[in-house]
Design an enzyme around this catalytic site. Structure first.
Site, PDB file in Angstrom:
ATOM      1  N   CYS A 120      43.593  36.879  44.630  1.00  0.00           N
ATOM      2  CA  CYS A 120      43.586  36.088  45.875  1.00  0.00           C
ATOM      3  C   CYS A 120      44.981  35.944  46.477  1.00  0.00           C
ATOM      4  O   CYS A 120      45.128  35.400  47.568  1.00  0.00           O
ATOM      5  CB  CYS A 120      42.996  34.708  45.630  1.00  0.00           C
ATOM      6  SG  CYS A 120      41.242  34.787  45.289  1.00  0.00           S
ATOM      7  N   TYR A 149      44.324  28.432  47.467  1.00  0.00           N
ATOM      8  CA  TYR A 149      44.277  28.859  46.061  1.00  0.00           C
ATOM      9  C   TYR A 149      45.225  30.048  45.851  1.00  0.00           C
ATOM     10  O   TYR A 149      46.001  30.085  44.886  1.00  0.00           O
ATOM     11  CB  TYR A 149      42.824  29.223  45.715  1.00  0.00           C
ATOM     12  CG  TYR A 149      42.628  29.874  44.371  1.00  0.00           C
ATOM     13  CD1 TYR A 149      42.680  29.135  43.191  1.00  0.00           C
ATOM     14  CD2 TYR A 149      42.351  31.244  44.274  1.00  0.00           C
ATOM     15  CE1 TYR A 149      42.484  29.738  41.954  1.00  0.00           C
ATOM     16  CE2 TYR A 149      42.151  31.858  43.048  1.00  0.00           C
ATOM     17  CZ  TYR A 149      42.225  31.103  41.888  1.00  0.00           C
ATOM     18  OH  TYR A 149      42.029  31.710  40.667  1.00  0.00           O
ATOM     19  N   ARG A 283      37.803  44.106  48.598  1.00  0.00           N
ATOM     20  CA  ARG A 283      38.850  43.923  47.583  1.00  0.00           C
ATOM     21  C   ARG A 283      38.493  44.791  46.377  1.00  0.00           C
ATOM     22  O   ARG A 283      37.339  44.872  45.985  1.00  0.00           O
ATOM     23  CB  ARG A 283      38.956  42.459  47.166  1.00  0.00           C
ATOM     24  CG  ARG A 283      39.943  42.233  46.033  1.00  0.00           C
ATOM     25  CD  ARG A 283      40.205  40.783  45.783  1.00  0.00           C
ATOM     26  NE  ARG A 283      40.930  40.151  46.880  1.00  0.00           N
ATOM     27  CZ  ARG A 283      40.896  38.850  47.150  1.00  0.00           C
ATOM     28  NH1 ARG A 283      40.154  38.047  46.408  1.00  0.00           N
ATOM     29  NH2 ARG A 283      41.584  38.347  48.140  1.00  0.00           N
TER      30      ARG A 283
HETATM   31  P1  NAD Z   1      37.679  27.820  34.581  1.00  0.00           P
HETATM   32  O1  NAD Z   1      37.594  26.880  35.738  1.00  0.00           O
HETATM   33  O2  NAD Z   1      36.441  28.095  33.802  1.00  0.00           O
HETATM   34  O3  NAD Z   1      38.807  27.342  33.562  1.00  0.00           O
HETATM   35  C1  NAD Z   1      39.927  26.604  33.960  1.00  0.00           C
HETATM   36  C2  NAD Z   1      40.014  25.408  33.033  1.00  0.00           C
HETATM   37  O4  NAD Z   1      41.174  24.645  33.376  1.00  0.00           O
HETATM   38  C3  NAD Z   1      38.816  24.450  33.148  1.00  0.00           C
HETATM   39  O5  NAD Z   1      38.153  24.326  31.903  1.00  0.00           O
HETATM   40  C4  NAD Z   1      39.434  23.149  33.586  1.00  0.00           C
HETATM   41  O6  NAD Z   1      38.811  21.992  33.017  1.00  0.00           O
HETATM   42  C5  NAD Z   1      40.860  23.294  33.110  1.00  0.00           C
HETATM   43  N1  NAD Z   1      41.728  22.390  33.830  1.00  0.00           N
HETATM   44  C6  NAD Z   1      41.784  22.180  35.177  1.00  0.00           C
HETATM   45  N2  NAD Z   1      42.659  21.225  35.457  1.00  0.00           N
HETATM   46  C7  NAD Z   1      43.167  20.802  34.268  1.00  0.00           C
HETATM   47  C8  NAD Z   1      44.110  19.808  33.919  1.00  0.00           C
HETATM   48  N3  NAD Z   1      44.696  19.051  34.852  1.00  0.00           N
HETATM   49  N4  NAD Z   1      44.409  19.639  32.611  1.00  0.00           N
HETATM   50  C9  NAD Z   1      43.802  20.381  31.649  1.00  0.00           C
HETATM   51  N5  NAD Z   1      42.900  21.344  31.928  1.00  0.00           N
HETATM   52  C10 NAD Z   1      42.584  21.539  33.229  1.00  0.00           C
HETATM   53  O7  NAD Z   1      38.304  29.161  35.155  1.00  0.00           O
HETATM   54  P2  NAD Z   1      38.417  30.614  34.501  1.00  0.00           P
HETATM   55  O8  NAD Z   1      37.485  31.493  35.240  1.00  0.00           O
HETATM   56  O9  NAD Z   1      38.323  30.514  33.038  1.00  0.00           O
HETATM   57  O10 NAD Z   1      39.891  30.999  34.953  1.00  0.00           O
HETATM   58  C11 NAD Z   1      41.021  30.875  34.095  1.00  0.00           C
HETATM   59  C12 NAD Z   1      42.284  31.198  34.878  1.00  0.00           C
HETATM   60  O11 NAD Z   1      42.205  32.516  35.431  1.00  0.00           O
HETATM   61  C13 NAD Z   1      42.544  30.263  36.051  1.00  0.00           C
HETATM   62  O12 NAD Z   1      43.928  30.045  36.160  1.00  0.00           O
HETATM   63  C14 NAD Z   1      42.070  31.052  37.241  1.00  0.00           C
HETATM   64  O13 NAD Z   1      42.710  30.661  38.434  1.00  0.00           O
HETATM   65  C15 NAD Z   1      42.437  32.466  36.830  1.00  0.00           C
HETATM   66  N6  NAD Z   1      41.614  33.472  37.512  1.00  0.00           N
HETATM   67  C16 NAD Z   1      40.288  33.579  37.203  1.00  0.00           C
HETATM   68  C17 NAD Z   1      39.509  34.522  37.866  1.00  0.00           C
HETATM   69  C18 NAD Z   1      38.050  34.674  37.559  1.00  0.00           C
HETATM   70  O14 NAD Z   1      37.402  35.529  38.171  1.00  0.00           O
HETATM   71  N7  NAD Z   1      37.472  33.911  36.644  1.00  0.00           N
HETATM   72  C19 NAD Z   1      40.085  35.352  38.849  1.00  0.00           C
HETATM   73  C20 NAD Z   1      41.438  35.190  39.149  1.00  0.00           C
HETATM   74  C21 NAD Z   1      42.204  34.269  38.456  1.00  0.00           C
END
Ligand code: NAD
Length: 328
Positions: A120, A149, A283
């Site tokens: 993104c 984001y 994308r």
């Molecule tokens: P997810 O939302 O399942 O996991 C993120 C976790 O972070 C959640 O369990 C949430 O409770 C925790 N979290 C949020 N705020 C918090 C805080 N203040 N303190 C402690 N924990 C906190 O997302 P995901 O799909 O597992 O993604 C993991 C990472 O990869 C993220 O950084 C996301 O931006 C990045 N990402 C994911 C994707 C995708 O397709 N899944 C794509 C690009 C980037």
């Protein structure tokens, strides 16, 4: 025994990563606001708490960790990121987590830290043609992400790389492209396209209709969770800091993804297009850099991961409705 810290260990990728590191023989501490939703955590130590709190970060980060994975973020699919309603929280919460984590790792002299950025961050102007989006790593500039984001991810990439330059930390920055698989969010508003489509198709009877946002001609690529973990760990243990794409190069239109899922489900479906939050027109991951730097790139066909994910989501749907199958 090597020791690792996984921040965001209650989330989709984090909970799978904990499992993978355990299999490799690590002692693992997981940290998150919440426990994993779909299976008990396999972390040796799971600390529930808020990484926006600087004292909490200093408490959970320890010098003995040879690998720190920072995956915690306030995030969701298009229905969460593109409505504009969560912009302030997304920017503030995720940036605060990253600022705190880097500060804590520097104080505790943790050297190696992995950061999950995102596709993104790529400029909207390079992703208007669904047939030919440009997502090479250097095409990130001049910057123009289409969501807050994406802007937060870009800011945090700079933050990690600056800590590497100024404090000698070894950071590894990955740009994930749409990761999917079992035990990911599949309902409630934060789910991404593959999970949402699997759910919709599992919920309808044979010959039923599903709704798709927009005209369904937008293209994306989707990477199965196992290959995401493989790439992340390879990057972490390489000498390349990134940023580097971690994604699949198998680009597909959303309409075709829906039909692929329907085929896996063994159902004929029709699609009704409705207005909804969309994001960019096209994308796709560009894997030239990861191939060059790591000598490896994801290669599993999309359909294989879709079959595994559909099986898991249809089970959740059946459980939700008390084991009843949709009417024929
Ligand atoms: P997810 O939302 O399942 O996991 C993120 C976790 O972070 C959640 O369990 C949430 O409770 C925790 N979290 C949020 N705020 C918090 C805080 N203040 N303190 C402690 N924990 C906190 O997302 P995901 O799909 O597992 O993604 C993991 C990472 O990869 C993220 O950084 C996301 O931006 C990045 N990402 C994911 C994707 C995708 O397709 N899944 C794509 C690009 C980037």
């Amino acid at each position: 025994m090597p020791e690792a810290l996984v921040c965001g260990a209650g989330g989709f990728i984090g909970s799978h990563l904990v499992r993978r590191l355990k299999r490799e023989g690590f002692w693992v501490r997981g940290v998150d606001l919440k426990f994993p939703e779909f299976a008990p955590t396999e972390a040796d130590d799971f600390v529930q708490g808020d990484l926006r709190d600087q004292d909490f970060c200093r408490l959970v980060v320890d010098r003995r960790f040879t690998e720190v994975y920072q995956l915690a973020a306030d995030m969701g699919g298009a229905g969460f990121v593109f409505t504009g309603e969560h912009d302030a929280d997304i920017l503030h919460n995720s940036a605060t987590i990253n600022l705190n984590m880097l500060d804590a790792c520097r104080r505790r002299r943790v050297k190696r830290i992995f950061y999950s950025s995102s596709a993104c961050i790529y400029p909207a102007y390079n992703q208007e043609n669904p047939e030919n989006p440009l997502c090479t790593e250097e095409s990130a500039y001049p910057a123009a992400p289409d969501s807050e984001y994406g802007w937060e991810k870009l800011f945090s990439e700079h933050l990690y790389l600056a800590f590497a330059r100024n404090y000698g930390m070894e950071v590894r920055v990955a740009r994930y492209h749409n990761i999917f698989g079992p035990e990911g969010t599949w309902k409630g508003g934060r789910e991404k396209a593959p999970a949402a489509l699997c759910r919709k198709i599992a919920q309808i009877p044979e010959g039923g209709e599903i709704e798709v946002w927009g005209d369904g001609q937008q293209t994306r690529s989707f990477l199965y969770i196992d290959e995401c973990l493989e790439a992340s760990i390879r990057l972490m243990r390489s000498e390349f800091p990134g940023p580097v794409n971690i994604g699949s190069e198998e680009m597909i239109r959303i309409n075709d993804l829906a039909q692929m899922i329907a085929q896996v489900a063994g159902k004929k479906i029709s699609i009704r297009h409705i207005p909804g939050p969309l994001g960019v027109r096209g994308r796709n991951s560009d894997n030239r850099l990861i191939r060059e730097k790591l000598g490896w790139a994801p290669s599993q066909p999309l359909e294989k991961g879709i079959a595994l994910t559909y099986a898991w989501i249809s089970e959740q749907v059946a459980r939700d409705r008390g084991g009843k199958q949709p009417a024929a």
